[in-house]
Scaffold this motif. Structure first.
Motif, PDB file in Angstrom:
ATOM      1  N   LEU A   1       8.778 -13.153  41.938  1.00 35.46           N
ATOM      2  CA  LEU A   1       7.544 -13.397  41.191  1.00 35.46           C
ATOM      3  C   LEU A   1       6.946 -12.036  40.852  1.00 35.46           C
ATOM      4  O   LEU A   1       6.650 -11.238  41.736  1.00 35.46           O
ATOM      5  CB  LEU A   1       6.560 -14.231  42.014  1.00 35.46           C
ATOM      6  CG  LEU A   1       5.372 -14.822  41.244  1.00 35.46           C
ATOM      7  CD1 LEU A   1       4.842 -16.070  41.966  1.00 35.46           C
ATOM      8  CD2 LEU A   1       4.230 -13.831  41.084  1.00 35.46           C
TER       9      LEU A   1
ATOM     10  N   THR B   1      14.028 -18.404  34.349  1.00 34.33           N
ATOM     11  CA  THR B   1      12.713 -17.765  34.231  1.00 34.33           C
ATOM     12  C   THR B   1      11.666 -18.845  33.972  1.00 34.33           C
ATOM     13  O   THR B   1      11.907 -19.793  33.214  1.00 34.33           O
ATOM     14  CB  THR B   1      12.693 -16.722  33.098  1.00 34.33           C
ATOM     15  OG1 THR B   1      13.214 -17.302  31.900  1.00 34.33           O
ATOM     16  CG2 THR B   1      13.531 -15.522  33.480  1.00 34.33           C
TER      17      THR B   1
ATOM     18  N   SER C   1       8.006 -15.866  36.995  1.00 38.20           N
ATOM     19  CA  SER C   1       8.899 -16.183  38.114  1.00 38.20           C
ATOM     20  C   SER C   1      10.337 -16.194  37.633  1.00 38.20           C
ATOM     21  O   SER C   1      10.612 -16.529  36.466  1.00 38.20           O
ATOM     22  CB  SER C   1       8.543 -17.542  38.719  1.00 38.20           C
ATOM     23  OG  SER C   1       7.213 -17.561  39.183  1.00 38.20           O
TER      24      SER C   1
ATOM     25  N   PHE D   1      14.477 -15.528  44.676  1.00 32.06           N
ATOM     26  CA  PHE D   1      13.270 -15.920  43.956  1.00 32.06           C
ATOM     27  C   PHE D   1      12.372 -14.686  43.831  1.00 32.06           C
ATOM     28  O   PHE D   1      12.045 -14.047  44.833  1.00 32.06           O
ATOM     29  CB  PHE D   1      12.513 -17.027  44.693  1.00 32.06           C
ATOM     30  CG  PHE D   1      11.143 -17.289  44.119  1.00 32.06           C
ATOM     31  CD1 PHE D   1      11.006 -17.839  42.858  1.00 32.06           C
ATOM     32  CD2 PHE D   1      10.000 -16.952  44.830  1.00 32.06           C
ATOM     33  CE1 PHE D   1       9.746 -18.065  42.314  1.00 32.06           C
ATOM     34  CE2 PHE D   1       8.741 -17.176  44.295  1.00 32.06           C
ATOM     35  CZ  PHE D   1       8.608 -17.735  43.038  1.00 32.06           C
TER      36      PHE D   1
ATOM     37  N   ASP E   1       5.371 -21.806  44.553  1.00 30.73           N
ATOM     38  CA  ASP E   1       4.894 -20.446  44.260  1.00 30.73           C
ATOM     39  C   ASP E   1       4.925 -20.150  42.759  1.00 30.73           C
ATOM     40  O   ASP E   1       4.008 -19.535  42.219  1.00 30.73           O
ATOM     41  CB  ASP E   1       5.746 -19.405  44.990  1.00 30.73           C
ATOM     42  CG  ASP E   1       5.390 -19.318  46.469  1.00 30.73           C
ATOM     43  OD1 ASP E   1       4.298 -19.781  46.836  1.00 30.73           O
ATOM     44  OD2 ASP E   1       6.201 -18.788  47.238  1.00 30.73           O
ATOM     45  N   CYS E   2       5.976 -20.578  42.085  1.00 27.88           N
ATOM     46  CA  CYS E   2       6.103 -20.235  40.667  1.00 27.88           C
ATOM     47  C   CYS E   2       5.181 -21.083  39.802  1.00 27.88           C
ATOM     48  O   CYS E   2       4.845 -20.686  38.675  1.00 27.88           O
ATOM     49  CB  CYS E   2       7.550 -20.338  40.196  1.00 27.88           C
ATOM     50  SG  CYS E   2       8.150 -22.008  39.942  1.00 27.88           S
ATOM     51  N   THR E   3       4.755 -22.245  40.282  1.00 30.92           N
ATOM     52  CA  THR E   3       3.817 -23.065  39.505  1.00 30.92           C
ATOM     53  C   THR E   3       2.373 -22.727  39.804  1.00 30.92           C
ATOM     54  O   THR E   3       1.473 -23.145  39.078  1.00 30.92           O
ATOM     55  CB  THR E   3       4.051 -24.557  39.793  1.00 30.92           C
ATOM     56  OG1 THR E   3       3.955 -24.801  41.207  1.00 30.92           O
ATOM     57  CG2 THR E   3       5.419 -24.999  39.302  1.00 30.92           C
TER      58      THR E   3
ATOM     59  N   HIS F   1       7.400 -19.354  33.214  1.00 35.46           N
ATOM     60  CA  HIS F   1       6.103 -18.743  32.912  1.00 35.46           C
ATOM     61  C   HIS F   1       5.257 -19.751  32.151  1.00 35.46           C
ATOM     62  O   HIS F   1       5.748 -20.429  31.240  1.00 35.46           O
ATOM     63  CB  HIS F   1       6.269 -17.451  32.099  1.00 35.46           C
ATOM     64  CG  HIS F   1       7.199 -17.567  30.945  1.00 35.46           C
ATOM     65  ND1 HIS F   1       6.771 -17.768  29.642  1.00 35.46           N
ATOM     66  CD2 HIS F   1       8.567 -17.535  30.882  1.00 35.46           C
ATOM     67  CE1 HIS F   1       7.815 -17.838  28.845  1.00 35.46           C
ATOM     68  NE2 HIS F   1       8.920 -17.700  29.564  1.00 35.46           N
TER      69      HIS F   1
END
Length: 326
Positions: free
Chosen positions: A81, A110, A100, A79, A61-63, A112
């Protein structure tokens, strides 16, 4: 690029750690560690799974670039976002940058892909005031989110000014360019409302004490951020209604002007119907027609047609179809 800050009671605030130092830094329960991954490469991103052992779905999700704001509880860590305002955003196109964060009891990570003003601001605050780190990872989270949400307010102020300007132009010059501008405003406000609404829900969940990793001391600060997001969503709803009303007013004005033009054209066409009839009759090729060979026949036809025009114009003006009294 990876940046690592740590705070402990005996060492205070330290930075400049390498990624290889993370296992030792995380080994002390009284140490607070902040790892910031800015536009990380594959090796730096691998820290999320190799060192912190975060869930693969959260890492995915964060990537990913296309994700709505969300919060997920993995018991030992949270987590989150969220979306910050892009520096190049405008009222014609509302842009955001995802950020994220993984929040544990003694660390925060963190992540980004683009530069994050809120992370940079929070890091500078931590360097000048170690209390930002000493109060725990949730205090760092508060500082990041607080600055991130504050960047929404100038955007809303610009919306307010531009919407007032467009509303004035709608009544003076309702052109196609104004309509395009109104539609752009509506699209940008819909995105703003969607993003701010999701983030408001996240903050409301955080302040409701749903998550064990959020300390009681951080609740008060996060509640203030949540209040700001509630205000932002309310304002975005208000502005969206204003834009919808402006769009309806534009369409109404254009429709009224079109009806006015059609009314005038209809009146003109109605006046010419009897004239067309007269010239049509006298344009027929018959030898025996009244006044066909009369010396003043041509003049007489013109007099008759002018009288018809004058009579019909007087009648339509009397009915208010030419801007006269109704």
């Amino acid at each position: 690029m990876i940046s690592i800050l740590s705070w402990s009671p005996d060492e205070g605030l330290r930075e400049g750690h390498a990624a290889a130092d993370l296992p030792a830094l995380l080994g002390r329960a009284d140490r607070v560690v902040w790892v910031d991954l800015a536009a990380p490469g594959k090796e730096e991103t691998a820290i999320l799974t190799s060192v912190f052992h975060f869930h693969p779905l959260a890492v995915d999700d964060c990537t990913s670039r296309r994700q709505n704001p969300k919060v997920e509880d993995f018991k030992d860590y949270l987590f989150l976002l969220t979306h910050g305002v892009h520096p190049d955003t405008s009222i014609r196109e509302f842009k955001t940058r995802p950020l994220s964060a993984f929040v544990g009891r003694s660390y925060i990570v963190t992540f980004h892909r683009d530069a994050s003003r809120s992370v940079q601001h929070a890091m500078e605050s931590a360097r000048h005031n170690p209390k930002v780190m000493s109060d725990g990872p949730d205090a760092v989270l508060y500082n990041v989110l607080d600055y991130q949400v504050d960047q929404y307010l100038p955007v809303l102020e610009n919306f307010e000014k531009k919407i007032d300007d467009v509303e004035g132009r709608i009544f003076t010059a309702p052109t196609e360019a104004v309509l395009t501008e109104v539609m752009d405003f509506k699209k940008a406000l819909m995105r703003l409302r969607r993003i701010s609404g999701h983030q408001r829900d996240i903050l409301l969940r955080l302040v409701r004490r749903e998550f064990a990793v959020i300390d009681e001391k951080a609740i008060f600060g996060l509640r203030d951020v949540a209040d700001h997001l509630v205000r932002i969503t309310d304002l975005s709803d208000t502005y969206r209604e204003q834009v919808s009303d402006a769009l309806a007013a534009h369409l109404s004005i254009v429709s009224n002007r079109t009806n006015e033009i059609m009314r005038v054209l209809t009146v003109i066409a109605t006046i010419f119907i009897p004239l067309t009839f007269v010239v049509g009759v006298y344009g027929m090729n018959f030898d025996h027609m009244p006044e066909l060979h009369w010396r003043y026949g041509y003049l007489g036809v013109w007099v008759v047609m002018l009288l018809i025009v004058a009579a019909m114009t007087w009648h339509f003006r009397r009915r208010g179809l030419f801007g006269g009294r109704s």
